[in-house]
Design an enzyme around this catalytic site. Structure first.
Site, PDB file in Angstrom:
ATOM      1  N   THR A   1       0.822  -1.224   0.000  1.00  0.00           N
ATOM      2  CA  THR A   1       0.000   0.000   0.000  1.00  0.00           C
ATOM      3  C   THR A   1       0.852   1.270   0.000  1.00  0.00           C
ATOM      4  O   THR A   1       0.342   2.360   0.200  1.00  0.00           O
ATOM      5  CB  THR A   1      -0.979   0.044   1.205  1.00  0.00           C
ATOM      6  OG1 THR A   1      -0.224   0.311   2.392  1.00  0.00           O
ATOM      7  CG2 THR A   1      -1.753  -1.252   1.368  1.00  0.00           C
ATOM      8  N   GLY A   2       2.136   1.114  -0.241  1.00  0.00           N
ATOM      9  CA  GLY A   2       3.022   2.282  -0.278  1.00  0.00           C
ATOM     10  C   GLY A   2       2.917   3.017  -1.602  1.00  0.00           C
ATOM     11  O   GLY A   2       2.119   2.651  -2.479  1.00  0.00           O
ATOM     12  N   VAL A   3       3.745   4.049  -1.746  1.00  0.00           N
ATOM     13  CA  VAL A   3       3.683   4.908  -2.944  1.00  0.00           C
ATOM     14  C   VAL A   3       3.826   4.072  -4.226  1.00  0.00           C
ATOM     15  O   VAL A   3       2.934   4.062  -5.078  1.00  0.00           O
ATOM     16  CB  VAL A   3       4.790   5.991  -2.886  1.00  0.00           C
ATOM     17  CG1 VAL A   3       4.811   6.794  -4.180  1.00  0.00           C
ATOM     18  CG2 VAL A   3       4.577   6.897  -1.696  1.00  0.00           C
ATOM     19  N   ILE A   4       4.919   3.342  -4.341  1.00  0.00           N
ATOM     20  CA  ILE A   4       5.110   2.579  -5.583  1.00  0.00           C
ATOM     21  C   ILE A   4       4.502   1.183  -5.460  1.00  0.00           C
ATOM     22  O   ILE A   4       4.073   0.589  -6.460  1.00  0.00           O
ATOM     23  CB  ILE A   4       6.604   2.545  -6.018  1.00  0.00           C
ATOM     24  CG1 ILE A   4       6.725   2.249  -7.512  1.00  0.00           C
ATOM     25  CG2 ILE A   4       7.438   1.576  -5.198  1.00  0.00           C
ATOM     26  CD1 ILE A   4       6.034   3.221  -8.423  1.00  0.00           C
ATOM     27  N   GLY A   5       4.404   0.684  -4.220  1.00  0.00           N
ATOM     28  CA  GLY A   5       3.785  -0.627  -3.995  1.00  0.00           C
ATOM     29  C   GLY A   5       2.358  -0.665  -4.512  1.00  0.00           C
ATOM     30  O   GLY A   5       1.880  -1.689  -5.020  1.00  0.00           O
TER      31      GLY A   5
ATOM     32  N   LYS B   1      20.751   0.375   0.190  1.00  0.00           N
ATOM     33  CA  LYS B   1      20.435  -0.494  -0.957  1.00  0.00           C
ATOM     34  C   LYS B   1      21.681  -1.265  -1.398  1.00  0.00           C
ATOM     35  O   LYS B   1      21.604  -2.434  -1.777  1.00  0.00           O
ATOM     36  CB  LYS B   1      19.855   0.324  -2.126  1.00  0.00           C
ATOM     37  CG  LYS B   1      18.430   0.816  -1.869  1.00  0.00           C
ATOM     38  CD  LYS B   1      17.811   1.500  -3.080  1.00  0.00           C
ATOM     39  CE  LYS B   1      16.379   1.941  -2.775  1.00  0.00           C
ATOM     40  NZ  LYS B   1      15.707   2.602  -3.902  1.00  0.00           N
TER      41      LYS B   1
END
Ligand SMILES: NC(=O)c1ccc[n+]([C@@H]2O[C@H](COP(=O)([O-])OP(=O)(O)OC[C@H]3O[C@@H](n4cnc5c(N)ncnc54)[C@H](OP(=O)(O)O)[C@@H]3O)[C@@H](O)[C@H]2O)c1
Length: 330
Positions: A18-22, A137
């Site tokens: 439910t995240g920005v890009i998710g 990352k």
């Protein structure tokens, strides 16, 4: 089947759905559901409570919901049962947590792990190794190298045009296109090309990588929707709004000064400034995407992204539509 052929993706677990890009990635995977058996998400109790409508939309689409704290080995491994592919889209605060998530995935027999990348190429040139936003990352990629069986896919997309083409209320000097005021702040000298990916296209590329298991096996896929300079973006805004805009520039040197200021006060904006400075210096893509890797994908264009941003700014719409809201568009 040749010995190196990767097995098909059947059962997917998305972390960060439910995240920005998710949101976009989950939507694209659900839209391609005929390719898969199970689509599951792993979320937190907090999200269940705070994003009731998004969770209801996911359930309505037949997505299985698991809850766990990302620190809970037992609960995470329960969600991994029967899963062959994990797609992680966790936010920056969750990047390092993927180290355990990857180890547990290998132990649980997960075959493939897409780590949360979807941004700037963190190994673009030697200087990339020193950039603060890349450190965690890079650490995750280093950990992945120590794994024995699990495969990885890193999807590198460059900046999202949806965001870059918008306003930057917190600090307009960091570059913005303000439709209502007809004003733009351009980065660098305005002539540096940047390769962008539209958020909806990030979802399409993830699906293509999931389906093309061989092409995406242990691969860093560098993709983009289109390439444009700040001047070209402004020219498109002027053409579509039918008027000249007021423009100013923020040089790379000035971006470096702002970057120092923001890091000195531990501002959350510091990461944004560094990334924008990297893009302006040319530290992002503009390599042509090789369509033979994932197949032809219909992507957004400079024109369509400017049009979408004009609509969004004129409607006063927030940047990130919820899953449910997107559902209602279909
Ligand atoms: N290219 C670009 O311009 C650009 C822009 C923004 C982000 N990105 C990249 O995209 C990736 C995802 O970023 P995002 O902005 O979409 O993330 P986000 O909205 O901040 O968070 C995504 C999701 O991560 C999950 N999560 C669970 N525990 C977490 C924790 N402890 N810390 C952080 N997140 C946690 C949550 O999942 P639930 O939904 O289950 O609650 C949350 O909704 C990152 O790798 C980021 O660097 C790229």
């Amino acid at each position: 089947m040749p010995p190196y052929a990767a097995q098909q993706t059947r059962n997917i677990l998305i972390i960060g759905s439910t995240g920005v890009i998710g949101t976009y990635i989950t939507r694209a995977i659900v839209d391609a559901r005929e390719n898969f058996e199970r689509i599951c998400v792993l979320t937190t109790e907090k999200t269940l409570v705070e994003k009731v409508q998004d969770i209801a939309a996911l359930e309505a689409w037949g997505v299985e919901i698991f809850t766990a704290r990302l620190e809970s080995e037992r609960a995470v491994k329960r969600a991994y049962e029967g899963i062959d592919t994990v797609v992680s889209c966790v936010g920056r605060a969750g990047i390092e947590k993927q180290i355990n998530l990857i180890t547990w995935a290998e132990q649980a027999g997960v075959r493939r792990f897409f780590t949360s990348e979807y941004g700037t190429d963190i190994e673009y040139w030697p200087e990339s190794a020193q950039e603060p936003p890349h450190q965690l990352k890079l650490k995750v990629r280093a950990h992945m190298k120590t794994m024995k069986r699990i495969e990885h896919t890193y999807l590198v997309t460059g900046p999202y045009s949806d965001l870059y083409f918008g306003t930057m209320k917190a600090r307009p000097e960091l570059g913005e296109f303000d439709v209502k005021a007809k004003k733009a702040v351009l980065l660098g000298d305005g002539n540096g090309p940047v390769s962008f990916t539209a958020m909806a296209d990030v979802g399409k590329f993830v699906v293509a990588a999931l389906v093309n298991t061989n092409a995406s096996r242990n691969a860093t896929l560098i993709v983009h929707s289109f390439t444009a300079t700040p001047h070209e973006i402004l020219a498109e805004y002027e053409a579509q709004t039918g008027t000249k805009w007021e423009k100013s520039y923020t040089s790379v040197e000035r971006l470096r000064e702002i970057e120092k200021e923001e890091y000195q006060v531990y501002s959350a904006l510091a990461t944004v400034v560094t990334l924008r400075r990297i893009w302006t210096e040319g530290g992002t893509l503009y390599k042509y995407y090789d369509e033979t890797i994932l197949g032809h994908i219909e992507t957004e264009t400079l024109e369509s992204q400017v049009a979408a941003n004009i609509r969004k700014q004129e409607d006063g719409e927030g940047n990130f539509p919820s899953l449910l809201r997107k559902l209602s568009l279909f």
